[in-house]
Design a protein around this motif. Structure first.
Motif, mmCIF file in Angstrom:
data_model
loop_
_atom_site.group_PDB
_atom_site.id
_atom_site.type_symbol
_atom_site.label_atom_id
_atom_site.label_comp_id
_atom_site.label_asym_id
_atom_site.label_seq_id
_atom_site.Cartn_x
_atom_site.Cartn_y
_atom_site.Cartn_z
ATOM 1 N N ILE A 144 0.864 -1.187 0.000
ATOM 2 C CA ILE A 144 0.000 0.000 0.000
ATOM 3 C C ILE A 144 0.901 1.238 0.000
ATOM 4 C CG2 ILE A 144 -1.811 1.268 1.221
ATOM 5 C CD1 ILE A 144 -2.744 -1.443 0.213
ATOM 6 N N PRO A 145 0.820 2.064 -1.041
ATOM 7 C CA PRO A 145 1.764 3.178 -1.148
ATOM 8 C C PRO A 145 1.523 4.320 -0.173
ATOM 9 C CG PRO A 145 0.188 3.231 -2.965
ATOM 10 C CD PRO A 145 -0.052 1.949 -2.227
ATOM 11 N N ASP A 146 0.265 4.519 0.229
ATOM 12 C CA ASP A 146 -0.044 5.678 1.083
ATOM 13 C C ASP A 146 -1.174 5.346 2.034
ATOM 14 O OD1 ASP A 146 -0.448 8.151 2.221
ATOM 15 O OD2 ASP A 146 -1.364 9.059 0.449
ATOM 16 N N TYR A 147 -0.839 5.219 3.314
ATOM 17 C CA TYR A 147 -1.867 4.921 4.309
ATOM 18 C C TYR A 147 -2.571 6.182 4.804
ATOM 19 C CZ TYR A 147 -0.528 0.035 4.517
ATOM 20 O OH TYR A 147 -0.307 -1.283 4.191
ATOM 21 N N GLY A 148 -2.112 7.335 4.358
ATOM 22 C CA GLY A 148 -2.754 8.575 4.772
ATOM 23 C C GLY A 148 -4.147 8.758 4.218
ATOM 24 N N VAL A 149 -4.524 7.954 3.211
ATOM 25 C CA VAL A 149 -5.856 8.095 2.598
ATOM 26 C C VAL A 149 -6.914 7.296 3.339
ATOM 27 C CG1 VAL A 149 -4.835 8.496 0.328
ATOM 28 C CG2 VAL A 149 -5.482 6.170 0.992
ATOM 29 N N TYR A 150 -6.508 6.516 4.354
ATOM 30 C CA TYR A 150 -7.452 5.647 5.053
ATOM 31 C C TYR A 150 -7.837 6.259 6.400
ATOM 32 C CZ TYR A 150 -6.078 2.399 1.438
ATOM 33 O OH TYR A 150 -5.844 1.812 0.212
ATOM 34 N N ALA A 151 -9.081 6.689 6.463
ATOM 35 C CA ALA A 151 -9.583 7.348 7.672
ATOM 36 C C ALA A 151 -11.097 7.286 7.662
ATOM 37 C CB ALA A 151 -9.111 8.799 7.726
ATOM 38 N N HIS A 152 -11.704 7.670 8.778
ATOM 39 C CA HIS A 152 -13.149 7.800 8.863
ATOM 40 C C HIS A 152 -13.550 9.241 8.567
ATOM 41 C CE1 HIS A 152 -13.718 4.064 11.672
ATOM 42 N NE2 HIS A 152 -13.259 3.763 10.482
ATOM 43 N N PHE A 153 -14.752 9.410 8.089
ATOM 44 C CA PHE A 153 -15.258 10.737 7.740
ATOM 45 C C PHE A 153 -15.105 11.703 8.921
ATOM 46 C CE2 PHE A 153 -18.767 13.825 7.510
ATOM 47 C CZ PHE A 153 -18.556 14.349 6.240
ATOM 48 N N GLY A 154 -14.518 12.842 8.641
ATOM 49 C CA GLY A 154 -14.406 13.876 9.662
ATOM 50 C C GLY A 154 -13.227 13.727 10.602
ATOM 51 N N THR A 155 -12.327 12.773 10.304
ATOM 52 C CA THR A 155 -11.133 12.602 11.128
ATOM 53 C C THR A 155 -9.919 12.479 10.217
ATOM 54 O OG1 THR A 155 -11.055 10.183 11.198
ATOM 55 C CG2 THR A 155 -12.529 11.282 12.761
ATOM 56 N N ALA A 156 -8.744 12.701 10.800
ATOM 57 C CA ALA A 156 -7.496 12.580 10.042
ATOM 58 C C ALA A 156 -6.661 11.394 10.513
ATOM 59 C CB ALA A 156 -6.689 13.865 10.168
ATOM 60 N N ARG A 157 -7.172 10.629 11.473
ATOM 61 C CA ARG A 157 -6.401 9.506 12.017
ATOM 62 C C ARG A 157 -6.325 8.357 11.023
ATOM 63 N NH1 ARG A 157 -9.509 8.367 17.593
ATOM 64 N NH2 ARG A 157 -11.075 7.861 16.019
#
Length: 508
Positions: free
Chosen positions: A186-199
């Motif tokens: 997976i090249p970028d895990y920053g795209v995986y989050a819940h709506f309205g959060t940045a975690r």
């Protein structure tokens, strides 16, 4: 690298887009990572393409094709993902003679229908970790393996001489040690989050399977021959996995994908104790928690959950009708649900997220009203509770309720295009729906997004966009609760807007 893997050694695994649901929750494609684990170990070159995190669509998959590609696989569930997966599969077939393989829940429950479409060459029913490896070996040895050459592939469905040949699925669980999960794909895990959060959200398993016999669920049929039917992982291994994701990938939320985490409370107690021993506190959510299991949790256990970082327990409420609960063979009562919710409210820290079902064969308008009353009572008695949108009842082949639905005139979808309409946001009308039931369901589909305080409980972003979203929800909430409480489905101007949003996020 395995010496047998030469020439065509590349395998492309695709996560289709998810429709509206993909806008609210986006997790790394754990099922594809599991399948990839065995392939990587065998020396295959695996690429994962997640169309939920890309605007490229089918064109992105086609661009990745080449002479070295052995096969293209997709994990597919019913509803909007079918449209996306069909678009990809057709584009791949148009680009060349690449075998297309479907796995996931749809291939498990309806493999013959999957192979009824010429865009799909193989379907894998059940767990696909070892099956993907065996199929790959067969395709390396022969571009078009015979039926006999594929008989060693568990759960594989294939076409031979105009007929579909199916093989018994793998009977048992296929846990993958976390150190063998190829997270690097997976090249970028920053795209995986819940709506309205940045975690960053990371799903994991702490246990596999489920021993219960809910009549609407595929688990009793799928795990019928499994021994055991529920397999917990050692607590130290679970916490090792959590610690690895936190330290290596900056995980901000651990989401347990278990069918049921709390069959034996001592399993999770062991995980909590190990987290405490290592002084690890990290936000966590549990997808599988039953009402009867919550009733077995004392205040100390619930406090330990909260203190460890647990935020949300997903609870299957299902219905406020005693008759429907009995039909579902849930083994709990309405009173049990009320008591379990009170215990969670008393804790004051845990968030309770309730799933529910509408449109059951034979369900009356009054029984749906009983469910609405129960949900409103749950929300009124627990400020930290919210409800998901209703799951429109869709019979799953092989379940007890599928037989019930058949007696009410239901016929399973005969094509993949028809399966794309089997979703909770869909507008499909079942044979047993009266006009009033249809209107009531449409009303509940819309208003359930607004009747609680999920926006305040779940969103942490404070950009202008999210401030406006929360303001709109707050303004509409009183009217939504009025509709929901009174069952007022007249002049439902909101529903056409809802349908426009749903259709805007469909692919294919």
């Amino acid at each position: 690298m395995n010496d047998s893997v030469t020439g065509r050694n590349k395998i492309i695994l695709v996560q289709p887009s998810m429709g509206v649901a993909g806008e609210f929750v986006r997790h790394p494609p754990l099922s594809l990572l599991y399948v990839a684990s065995g392939l990587v170990r065998e020396g295959f070159d695996v690429r994962i393409i997640d169309l939920r995190a890309s605007d490229g669509g089918a064109a992105e998959v086609v661009k990745a094709l080449g002479d070295d590609v052995l096969w293209v696989g997709l994990t597919v569930m019913g509803g909007a993902p079918v449209s996306s997966a069909l678009e990809v599969s057709r584009a791949v077939k148009a680009a060349g003679m690449y075998p297309v393989v479907w796995g996931g829940s749809l291939a498990t429950i309806a493999p013959d229908t999957v192979l009824g479409n010429s865009a799909v060459d193989y379907a894998i029913s059940g767990s696909g970790v070892s099956s993907a490896v065996r199929l790959s070996r067969a395709l390396v040895a022969n571009d078009t393996p015979t039926s006999d050459e594929l008989d060693h592939v568990p759960g594989l469905y294939s076409r031979h001489e105009g007929r579909i040949v199916g093989r018994k699925p793998f009977r048992g669980f296929e846990p993958v040690p976390f150190r063998e999960i190829p997270y690097h794909l997976i090249p970028d895990y920053g795209v995986y989050a819940h709506f309205g959060t940045a975690r960053r959200v990371f799903p994991i398993y702490s246990a596999f399977g489920c021993p219960y016999r809910c009549a609407f669920c595929i688990s009793p049929a799928m795990y019928k021959e499994y021994k055991p039917k529920w397999l917990p992982l050692p607590a130290t291994e679970v916490v090792d996995h959590i610690e690895y994701l936190r330290d290596r990938f900056d995980a901000g939320l651990i989401y347990f994908y278990d069918d049921d985490s709390f069959v034996n409370p001592e399993h999770i107690r062991g995980v909590l104790d190990e987290l405490k021993r290592r002084r690890i506190k990290i936000p966590m959510s549990f997808r599988g928690a039953r009402v009867n299991e919550i009733l077995r949790m004392d205040d100390e256990f619930l406090s330990a959950l909260a203190e460890s970082g647990t935020e949300i327990l997903h609870v299957g409420l299902e219905s406020g009708s005693p008759r429907i609960l009995a039909l579902y063979e849930k083994g709990v009562t309405v009173e049990d649900t009320i008591e379990a919710n009170r215990r969670l409210a008393k804790n004051g820290k845990l968030i309770a997220a309730y799933n529910w079902i509408v449109g059951t064969p034979g369900e009356t308008c009054e029984e749906m009203a009983a469910t609405r009353r129960l949900l409103l009572r749950i929300l009124d008695e627990n400020p930290r509770a919210f409800v998901f949108q209703p799951n429109k009842f869709h019979p799953i082949p092989g379940t007890v309720m599928a037989d019930v639905a058949a007696r009410h005139g239901y016929r399973p979808p005969a094509t993949l295009e028809a399966w794309s309409c089997e979703e909770q946001e869909g507008d499909k009308r079942e044979p047993w729906y009266t006009p009033r039931i249809q209107r009531d369901i449409e009303m509940m589909q819309v208003t359930s997004y607004f009747i609680d305080h999920k926006a305040e409980l779940l969103t942490t972003e404070n950009s202008l966009y999210y401030i406006i979203v929360r303001l709109i929800i707050a303004l509409y909430r009183p009217f939504a609760r009025f509709r929901f409480k009174r069952g007022f489905a007249g002049l439902l101007f909101e529903y056409p807007l809802f349908r426009r949003v749903v259709m805007r996020h469909r692919k294919g």
